[in-house]
Write a protein that holds these residues in place. Structure first.
Motif, mmCIF file in Angstrom:
data_model
loop_
_atom_site.group_PDB
_atom_site.id
_atom_site.type_symbol
_atom_site.label_atom_id
_atom_site.label_comp_id
_atom_site.label_asym_id
_atom_site.label_seq_id
_atom_site.Cartn_x
_atom_site.Cartn_y
_atom_site.Cartn_z
ATOM 1 N N ALA A 18 7.653 -4.504 5.539
ATOM 2 C CA ALA A 18 7.125 -5.923 4.954
ATOM 3 C C ALA A 18 5.958 -5.963 4.392
ATOM 4 C CB ALA A 18 7.301 -7.029 6.010
ATOM 5 N N SER A 19 5.496 -6.914 3.691
ATOM 6 C CA SER A 19 3.964 -7.294 3.010
ATOM 7 C C SER A 19 3.769 -8.505 3.080
ATOM 8 C CB SER A 19 4.298 -6.644 1.649
ATOM 9 O OG SER A 19 3.034 -7.212 1.100
ATOM 10 N N ALA A 20 2.872 -9.025 4.194
ATOM 11 C CA ALA A 20 2.570 -10.000 4.079
ATOM 12 C C ALA A 20 1.943 -10.696 2.695
ATOM 13 C CB ALA A 20 1.261 -10.634 5.273
ATOM 14 N N LYS A 21 1.242 -9.803 1.897
ATOM 15 C CA LYS A 21 0.453 -9.961 0.759
ATOM 16 C C LYS A 21 1.527 -10.369 -0.253
ATOM 17 C CE LYS A 21 -3.212 -8.114 -2.222
ATOM 18 N NZ LYS A 21 -3.960 -7.089 -2.692
ATOM 19 N N LEU B 12 0.806 -1.207 -0.119
ATOM 20 C CA LEU B 12 -0.024 0.049 0.067
ATOM 21 C C LEU B 12 0.808 1.152 -0.047
ATOM 22 C CD1 LEU B 12 -2.703 -0.963 2.620
ATOM 23 C CD2 LEU B 12 -2.995 -1.076 -0.031
ATOM 24 N N ASP B 13 1.882 1.026 -0.768
ATOM 25 C CA ASP B 13 3.082 2.312 -0.603
ATOM 26 C C ASP B 13 2.267 3.847 -1.050
ATOM 27 O OD1 ASP B 13 5.752 2.824 0.012
ATOM 28 O OD2 ASP B 13 5.780 3.647 -2.385
ATOM 29 N N GLU B 14 1.351 3.511 -1.964
ATOM 30 C CA GLU B 14 0.789 4.689 -2.524
ATOM 31 C C GLU B 14 -0.192 5.436 -1.437
ATOM 32 O OE1 GLU B 14 -1.374 3.808 -6.275
ATOM 33 O OE2 GLU B 14 0.648 3.584 -7.387
ATOM 34 N N GLU B 15 -0.421 4.744 -0.565
ATOM 35 C CA GLU B 15 -1.305 5.210 0.658
ATOM 36 C C GLU B 15 -0.539 5.511 1.676
ATOM 37 O OE1 GLU B 15 -4.911 2.906 0.987
ATOM 38 O OE2 GLU B 15 -4.556 2.089 -1.054
ATOM 39 N N ARG B 16 0.969 5.560 1.722
ATOM 40 C CA ARG B 16 1.821 5.305 2.876
ATOM 41 C C ARG B 16 1.611 6.783 3.679
ATOM 42 N NH1 ARG B 16 6.794 3.532 4.292
ATOM 43 N NH2 ARG B 16 7.111 2.207 2.581
ATOM 44 N N GLN B 17 1.394 6.635 5.223
ATOM 45 C CA GLN B 17 1.367 7.648 5.928
ATOM 46 C C GLN B 17 2.672 7.758 6.872
ATOM 47 O OE1 GLN B 17 -2.447 7.570 8.124
ATOM 48 N NE2 GLN B 17 -3.668 7.730 6.206
ATOM 49 N N VAL B 18 3.484 6.761 6.851
ATOM 50 C CA VAL B 18 4.393 6.467 7.824
ATOM 51 C C VAL B 18 5.579 6.056 6.777
ATOM 52 C CG1 VAL B 18 5.618 5.301 9.781
ATOM 53 C CG2 VAL B 18 3.123 5.711 9.662
ATOM 54 N N THR B 19 6.782 7.053 6.961
ATOM 55 C CA THR B 19 7.788 6.977 6.037
ATOM 56 C C THR B 19 8.671 5.860 6.566
ATOM 57 O OG1 THR B 19 8.991 8.720 7.176
ATOM 58 C CG2 THR B 19 7.884 9.515 5.191
ATOM 59 N N VAL B 20 9.688 5.427 5.655
ATOM 60 C CA VAL B 20 10.593 4.491 6.167
ATOM 61 C C VAL B 20 11.692 5.272 7.333
ATOM 62 C CG1 VAL B 20 12.714 2.966 5.610
ATOM 63 C CG2 VAL B 20 10.642 3.324 4.104
ATOM 64 N N GLN B 21 11.901 6.536 7.074
ATOM 65 C CA GLN B 21 12.613 6.899 8.064
ATOM 66 C C GLN B 21 11.938 7.250 9.512
ATOM 67 O OE1 GLN B 21 15.721 7.796 7.369
ATOM 68 N NE2 GLN B 21 16.577 8.861 9.162
ATOM 69 N N GLU B 22 11.016 7.510 9.278
ATOM 70 C CA GLU B 22 9.913 7.788 10.590
ATOM 71 C C GLU B 22 10.124 6.396 11.513
ATOM 72 O OE1 GLU B 22 6.172 10.197 10.697
ATOM 73 O OE2 GLU B 22 6.482 9.285 8.845
ATOM 74 N N GLY B 23 9.744 5.255 10.687
ATOM 75 C CA GLY B 23 10.118 3.999 11.471
ATOM 76 C C GLY B 23 11.372 3.646 11.801
ATOM 77 N N LYS B 24 12.147 3.719 10.991
ATOM 78 C CA LYS B 24 13.872 3.488 11.449
ATOM 79 C C LYS B 24 14.217 4.486 12.464
ATOM 80 C CE LYS B 24 18.242 2.604 9.364
ATOM 81 N NZ LYS B 24 19.072 3.008 10.550
ATOM 82 N N GLU B 25 14.000 5.693 12.589
ATOM 83 C CA GLU B 25 14.470 6.647 13.617
ATOM 84 C C GLU B 25 13.690 6.234 14.908
ATOM 85 O OE1 GLU B 25 13.551 10.572 12.507
ATOM 86 O OE2 GLU B 25 15.140 10.918 11.075
ATOM 87 N N PHE B 26 12.338 5.958 15.119
ATOM 88 C CA PHE B 26 11.743 5.479 16.334
ATOM 89 C C PHE B 26 12.527 3.945 16.597
ATOM 90 C CE2 PHE B 26 8.699 2.789 18.509
ATOM 91 C CZ PHE B 26 8.381 3.506 19.532
#
Length: 212
Positions: free
Chosen positions: A161-164, A136-150
Motif C-alpha cells: 500500500a501507499s498512504a501517500k 518509494l518503489d525505486e528504493e525498494r529493499q523488500v520484494t513483493v514475493q518476500e512479503g507474500k511468502e512470509f
C-alpha cells in the motif's frame, strides 16, 4: 482523536454495529499513523512519531453488515515497546506494517508478530501484513514475493500500500473487516451445530486487496 461515523447504506441494518478492536503494529516511521489518517480522514500527513498510542474509530459497511473499528495506533519506537504490549489485549485484528524501502522494518515486523502471538493465541486475531510506501518503489529493499511468502508461511493476509498515494489503504482495512465478519459467521454456524464448519480454518485467501 478522530471519530468519523459512516452513514448507513440504504436498506442496511438498523442495529448497532459490532465493535472490533484493531491494532496497528510495526517499527517507527513505517507509516502506521499515515495509513490511519488516510483511512479515517482521507488525508496524507507527514506525522511526527506517535507517543504511546493514538485512538481512532470508524464504522465500516460490508454489504448489508456493519462493524465499528476501534483502531489503536501504537508507537513503534523501542522505548515504548513494552507499553505497546498492553494494547494487544482484546484485539480482534492487527495491521502489521513495514516499509518496503527498509529491510530492517520488515525484520522488525516479524518480531512484532512474535510479540503479538506471545500475548494472543495464534488464529484468534486476523492479521494483515502491509508493505507500506509503494511510492518509494525505486528504493525498494523488500520484494513483493518476500512479503507474500512470509505472510503465507504465517497464515496472514497480505497487501502492499501507499498512504501517500492512497493506494490499497481502504482495501486493506476492508479485507480485514470481511475476514472478521466471515469468522464471526463461521462461529455462529458452529454454535448452531453445522458439522461442516471448521473452527481452525485459516484466513480467507481470496482477499481482493492482496497483491500490488
Amino acid at each position: 482523536m478522530a471519530q468519523p461515523e459512516g452513514t448507513l447504506p440504504p436498506g442496511g441494518p438498523l442495529d448497532s454495529p459490532r465493535v472490533f478492536k484493531l491494532v496497528l503494529l510495526g517499527s517507527g516511521s513505517v507509516g502506521k499513523s499515515s495509513l490511519a489518517f488516510r483511512y479515517i480522514r482521507n488525508e496524507f500527513r507527514s506525522i511526527l512519531p506517535t507517543v504511546g498510542c493514538a485512538f481512532f474509530t470508524k464504522v465500516v459497511h460490508v454489504g448489508t453488515a456493519s462493524l465499528k473499528f476501534e483502531i489503536w495506533d501504537t508507537a513503534g519506537q523501542e522505548k515504548y515497546h513494552s507499553v505497546c504490549h498492553l494494547y494487544f489485549r482484546g484485539a480482534h485484528a492487527a495491521l502489521l506494517v513495514y516499509d518496503i524501502s527498509s529491510k530492517e522494518s520488515f525484520l522488525r515486523a516479524q518480531q512484532w508478530l512474535r510479540d503479538l502471538e506471545s500475548e494472543i493465541l495464534p488464529g484468534d486475531v486476523v492479521v494483515m501484513l502491509v508493505g507500506n510506501k509503494t511510492d518509494l518503489d525505486e528504493e525498494r529493499q523488500v520484494t513483493v514475493q518476500e512479503g507474500k511468502e512470509f505472510a503465507d508461511s504465517k497464515g496472514l493476509l497480505f497487501t502492499e500500500a501507499s498512504a501517500k498515494l492512497n493506494h490499497q489503504v481502504t482495501e486493506a482495512f476492508q479485507a480485514v473487516a470481511q475476514e472478521l465478519l466471515r469468522r464471526e459467521e463461521r462461529v455462529a454456524q458452529t454454535q448452531k451445530g453445522d458439522p461442516q464448519v471448521l473452527l481452525n480454518e485459516g484466513p480467507h485467501k481470496q482477499a481482493k486487496c492482496c497483491g500490488r
